[in-house]
Design a protein around this motif. Sequence first.
Motif, mmCIF file in Angstrom:
data_model
loop_
_atom_site.group_PDB
_atom_site.id
_atom_site.type_symbol
_atom_site.label_atom_id
_atom_site.label_comp_id
_atom_site.label_asym_id
_atom_site.label_seq_id
_atom_site.Cartn_x
_atom_site.Cartn_y
_atom_site.Cartn_z
ATOM 1 N N GLN A 435 0.829 -1.202 0.000
ATOM 2 C CA GLN A 435 0.000 0.000 0.000
ATOM 3 C C GLN A 435 0.864 1.254 0.000
ATOM 4 N N ALA A 436 2.017 1.210 0.660
ATOM 5 C CA ALA A 436 2.927 2.358 0.646
ATOM 6 C C ALA A 436 3.453 2.617 -0.759
ATOM 7 N N VAL A 437 3.708 1.548 -1.520
ATOM 8 C CA VAL A 437 4.164 1.726 -2.902
ATOM 9 C C VAL A 437 3.076 2.357 -3.751
ATOM 10 N N VAL A 438 1.823 1.921 -3.555
ATOM 11 C CA VAL A 438 0.707 2.545 -4.277
ATOM 12 C C VAL A 438 0.627 4.026 -3.946
ATOM 13 N N LEU A 439 0.775 4.363 -2.672
ATOM 14 C CA LEU A 439 0.734 5.766 -2.252
ATOM 15 C C LEU A 439 1.841 6.572 -2.927
ATOM 16 N N SER A 440 3.044 6.006 -2.993
ATOM 17 C CA SER A 440 4.164 6.740 -3.584
ATOM 18 C C SER A 440 3.980 6.944 -5.079
ATOM 19 N N THR A 441 3.403 5.954 -5.777
ATOM 20 C CA THR A 441 3.151 6.141 -7.202
ATOM 21 C C THR A 441 2.112 7.227 -7.443
ATOM 22 N N GLY A 442 1.171 7.376 -6.511
ATOM 23 C CA GLY A 442 0.227 8.479 -6.621
ATOM 24 C C GLY A 442 0.914 9.828 -6.518
ATOM 25 N N PHE A 443 1.818 9.964 -5.557
ATOM 26 C CA PHE A 443 2.556 11.228 -5.432
ATOM 27 C C PHE A 443 3.426 11.491 -6.654
ATOM 28 N N SER A 444 4.025 10.429 -7.204
ATOM 29 C CA SER A 444 4.912 10.631 -8.354
ATOM 30 C C SER A 444 4.146 11.051 -9.602
ATOM 31 N N SER A 445 2.834 10.844 -9.628
ATOM 32 C CA SER A 445 2.039 11.226 -10.798
ATOM 33 C C SER A 445 1.747 12.718 -10.847
ATOM 34 N N PHE A 446 1.944 13.417 -9.753
ATOM 35 C CA PHE A 446 1.612 14.841 -9.728
ATOM 36 C C PHE A 446 2.489 15.643 -10.687
ATOM 37 N N HIS A 447 3.738 15.200 -10.921
ATOM 38 C CA HIS A 447 4.640 16.003 -11.738
ATOM 39 C C HIS A 447 4.237 16.011 -13.205
ATOM 40 N N LEU A 448 3.317 15.117 -13.610
ATOM 41 C CA LEU A 448 2.873 15.102 -14.991
ATOM 42 C C LEU A 448 1.993 16.301 -15.318
ATOM 43 N N ALA A 449 1.438 16.953 -14.329
ATOM 44 C CA ALA A 449 0.639 18.166 -14.522
ATOM 45 C C ALA A 449 1.359 19.339 -13.862
ATOM 46 N N ASP A 450 0.821 20.515 -14.075
ATOM 47 C CA ASP A 450 1.398 21.720 -13.484
ATOM 48 C C ASP A 450 0.894 21.828 -12.051
ATOM 49 N N ILE A 451 1.646 21.263 -11.128
ATOM 50 C CA ILE A 451 1.188 21.204 -9.743
ATOM 51 C C ILE A 451 1.276 22.565 -9.071
ATOM 52 N N ASP A 452 1.973 23.535 -9.671
ATOM 53 C CA ASP A 452 2.034 24.882 -9.101
ATOM 54 C C ASP A 452 0.804 25.705 -9.456
ATOM 55 N N SER A 453 -0.035 25.199 -10.338
ATOM 56 C CA SER A 453 -1.254 25.916 -10.710
ATOM 57 C C SER A 453 -2.247 25.900 -9.555
ATOM 58 N N GLY A 454 -2.848 27.051 -9.284
ATOM 59 C CA GLY A 454 -3.852 27.124 -8.222
ATOM 60 C C GLY A 454 -5.033 26.219 -8.491
ATOM 61 N N ARG A 455 -5.408 26.087 -9.754
ATOM 62 C CA ARG A 455 -6.508 25.197 -10.115
ATOM 63 C C ARG A 455 -6.187 23.762 -9.730
ATOM 64 N N ASN A 456 -5.005 23.307 -10.084
ATOM 65 C CA ASN A 456 -4.625 21.927 -9.807
ATOM 66 C C ASN A 456 -4.429 21.672 -8.321
ATOM 67 N N VAL A 457 -3.885 22.650 -7.610
ATOM 68 C CA VAL A 457 -3.709 22.504 -6.162
ATOM 69 C C VAL A 457 -5.054 22.296 -5.490
ATOM 70 N N PHE A 458 -6.055 23.049 -5.922
ATOM 71 C CA PHE A 458 -7.383 22.903 -5.322
ATOM 72 C C PHE A 458 -7.978 21.538 -5.639
ATOM 73 N N ILE A 459 -7.873 21.088 -6.897
ATOM 74 C CA ILE A 459 -8.464 19.804 -7.281
ATOM 75 C C ILE A 459 -7.845 18.668 -6.488
ATOM 76 N N VAL A 460 -6.529 18.657 -6.385
ATOM 77 C CA VAL A 460 -5.843 17.582 -5.680
ATOM 78 C C VAL A 460 -6.198 17.587 -4.198
ATOM 79 N N GLY A 461 -6.083 18.744 -3.561
ATOM 80 C CA GLY A 461 -6.355 18.816 -2.130
ATOM 81 C C GLY A 461 -7.794 18.505 -1.786
ATOM 82 N N PHE A 462 -8.727 19.045 -2.560
ATOM 83 C CA PHE A 462 -10.145 18.830 -2.274
ATOM 84 C C PHE A 462 -10.522 17.362 -2.478
ATOM 85 N N SER A 463 -10.035 16.755 -3.556
ATOM 86 C CA SER A 463 -10.391 15.364 -3.845
ATOM 87 C C SER A 463 -9.878 14.428 -2.759
#
Length: 611
Positions: A435-463
């Motif tokens: 389960q820890a590996v699954v969690l880490s792969t989720g975090f590693s997927s964030f770099h595929l989008a613009d994680i500094d965008s306010g829109r994306n920050v809200f979507i990720v945090g809210f979800s």
Amino acid sequence: MSRSSSHPIQLQAMGPQDALVPLPPLQPPAVQNPPSHPWASQCGPPPWGLSCLLALQHTLVLASLLCASHLLLLQNLPPGELSYSPAQLLASSFFSCGVSTTLQIWIGSRLPLVQAPSLEFLVPALVLTSQKLPLAIQTPGNSSLALRLCGGPGCHGLTLWNTSLREVSGAVVVSGLLQGTLGLLGGPGHLFPHCGPLVLAPSLVVAGLSAHREVALFCSTHWGLALLLILLMVVCSQHLGSCQLPPCPWRPASNSSPHTPIPVFRLLSVLMPVACVWIISALLGLRVNPLELSASPEAPWVWLPHPAEWNWPLLTPRALAAGISMALAASASSLGCYALCGRLLQWPSPPPHACSRGLSLEGLGSVLAGLLGSPMGTASSFPNVATVSLLQAGSRRVAYLVGLLCVGLGLSPRLAQLLTAIPLPVLGGVLGVTQAVVLSTGFSSFHLADIDSGRNVFIVGFSIFMALLLPRWLREAPVLLSTGWSLLDVLLRSLLTEPIFLAGLLGFLLENTIPGTRLERGLGQGLPSPFTAQEAWLPQKSREKAAKEYELPFPIQNLRPYIPQLLRCLCPLPEDPGNEEGGPSEPGETADLLPGFGEQCPESSRELGSQ
């Protein structure tokens, strides 16, 4: 964070030390640190001996999931007794998982995915059998409720036990029928291309976090053994991952040496720690086994699972509601597994027809499981996908062997019962690491989008936050959610306590309703600058790779003209590049998580059809 890609896909490989070297177009990126990847120059399927060991490790992970899900369900049933051995429940689940896994690899999604029960089936089952939503951590870690076998027709509570399990099996049948119908209609497959990194990443993060209570429950039976197992798995897979045995015989390939050193600690980073801790537990005389599953010695050695073994599944309005919840949650979870497995193997993202076939076959597996009396359906297993990442090797041959092993265990409840002798802290430790590996792969997927965008920050945090908040709120609420209609109550309680479904649903809705550019969303254009020279050929090469990996096997291709028009969504489109060159496109047998692996072995990558 370093990135590497040897295939023209958005989702990039998980190699921890790969360095990206800009190369001219039509050239695969080179690896700057080859010693960390000893198999970078090798190709072809692993030998049968190694394949059997890899399959045994996946079977251990699958057994951990089966034991955990059955144990939690049986502990939360009302007081009662059983008229048959609990090992037969395990055997029926093993059998359905084995059949579903084999069909999934052959004509389903074609990904080397192991099918297993998951929390998406357990949560609605607990809602269906309990008056109040149970919280697994409420059960004392060092106590166990032993089930008693009924010795005669006058046993108290026998009808209650049988009715509860029959109702759960009915919900599993409903979920399979609904999931299979959704797959045949092609709906989820056509939605899958709209699920970008901002939908996948929150789902993976929540999938990794959603089982922490159950993991803590099993580890708390003996924290010493659990910590020892986790320590050994980390050391074998990470610290000793590059240690190799002397050259061992390997099947010769056209461009490889017949001898290849094998990173044995990394490849056996599940089997060796489990065996060591299991032996230590036996030597110390520690009895931390699941008594609910191993208390009965009456399990037969040979047994042929068949429908109505104990009775037919019970279809009620409440079972219908729970089945709908199971189908929706399992479909969302499986789509995430497809994307994650394709990314780990450096394959292109699964096309719609592969997703539709995969969900259809998963539904068929759940129908089979329910008819056999199993209280759990089948879905793509996140822990087994995490095992592929942990071992850094995946193969269809290994997945086929897992299916055969599961069918064999399903035909012998006594052998299936032997797996219940695995100590509970070992089950918890294996699930904790995966389960820890699954969690880490989720975090590693964030770099595929613009994680500094306010829109994306809200979507990720809210979800993520809402997907974890709603189930906790419903469990802790002093008054159960009640609408006055039992069917709707079960449906809402089940869906609102499915963290993966909530994360995927919220991420999908927000991602596709809040305005944002494709570059901002990470849909095809969010590539780092070293990939600029390759953007011209990436789309075409990706489609060619997809046509090979996700194409139907050759015997089934001959039946394509006879497939009804309504079911054409299960087949590749005629304009796919792989179908324009004439002749079948045989998919690759194996894929390593190493850059350049698939590109170096064009001949050996087409040997699956002859295996």
